[in-house]
Design a protein around this motif. Sequence first.
Motif, PDB file in Angstrom:
ATOM      1  N   THR A  25       0.814  -1.226   0.000  1.00  0.00           N
ATOM      2  CA  THR A  25       0.000   0.000   0.000  1.00  0.00           C
ATOM      3  C   THR A  25       0.847   1.274   0.000  1.00  0.00           C
ATOM      4  N   ARG A  26       2.093   1.193   0.525  1.00  0.00           N
ATOM      5  CA  ARG A  26       2.911   2.406   0.583  1.00  0.00           C
ATOM      6  C   ARG A  26       3.300   2.892  -0.800  1.00  0.00           C
ATOM      7  N   GLN A 113      -0.416 -17.454  -1.045  1.00  0.00           N
ATOM      8  CA  GLN A 113      -1.006 -17.083   0.247  1.00  0.00           C
ATOM      9  C   GLN A 113      -2.396 -16.539  -0.076  1.00  0.00           C
ATOM     10  N   GLY A 118      -0.601 -11.505   6.922  1.00  0.00           N
ATOM     11  CA  GLY A 118       0.585 -11.066   7.655  1.00  0.00           C
ATOM     12  C   GLY A 118       1.815 -11.883   7.285  1.00  0.00           C
TER      13      GLY A 118
END
Length: 316
Positions: A25-26, A113, A118
């Motif tokens: 997201t950054r 995944q 996480g």
Amino acid sequence: MTPSRTDSAPSPLVKAVIPAAGLGTRFLPATKATPKEMLPVVDKPAIQYVVEEAARAGLQDVLMITGRNKVALEDHFDRHWELEQALEAKGDDRRLQRIRKSATLGNIHFVRQGEPLGLGHAVLCAQAHVGDQPFAVLLGDDLIDARDLLLEQMIAVQQAKGGSVVALMEVPPEQTHLYGCAAVEETDEPDVVRITGLVEKPDPADAPSNLAIIGRYVLDPSIFGVLEQTPPGRGNEIQLTDALQERAAASGEGAGVHGVVFRGRRYDTGDRLDYLKAVVRLAREHKELGDDFSAWLEDYVAELRDADRTPSATSR
Ligand code: UTP
């Protein structure tokens, strides 16, 4: 208690796990449809540097943990016959070798995944592939300069001391909230510490030290059993740091965590500013581009200085 291996002949490490399923997201919107690990750093995607680092350290078996947009990652580490034929037809051997390289770095496997629950959950997805031997984890967006042999040192520490090993770096106090931070005790080896506690992304006031965990780990397989029991922690994500905290506090086979304090060059390419620094530094050192780029950079910096002195001057 200082951990020690119970078996007499430590097994060599051969497997590397590269989690690359985060949301990134950054770096939005660049990472909306492209994994951040595929962003180019000069002329290679970030993750290729990471796979090359694993190969240099002797880890020929690489498992990537992928999420959405996994196709670009799989394609990059596969052969591209059409492109190869086109380059062959043109006689462009140099580029041909370059595009083949990523497909020959080792045995690369992929596992999905399903949900980005996480980093701890991503590592748990590697359990069936890794089995019961120690293994390395390299974050796919974290670049360690090729001249700094961090992973090799971590593997040597794990083989000598057993348990798990994390890479640590000193960070300014105002940055502790971005990392897992370690409480440590010195050992008789310089820059090797015993970890007594870990806290995920603490505020500066709660940080046990300014030693932050960076994206390299050598883990004992007992971490999987702990991860299975680890509830979601900070950010509602299953945190690898929480499982390592358990291993640091435990005793017995596979327990104990050491840290190697890294003082070399490292870039978090998932962070926009660090990404730009990585591109500039690696471009300056690039075999073909370095001289021209450095000359341009010097001119550009001089021009900026001139512009500062003469407010009316325009820059390119
Ligand atoms: P980050 O903390 O950088 O998170 O993950 P992120 O979601 O990828 O990126 P931002 O913060 O939203 O920008 C650290 C590493 O763990 C992987 C990421 O791909 C990265 O290599 N990861 C994280 C997973 O593989 N799965 C997850 O569920 C979370």
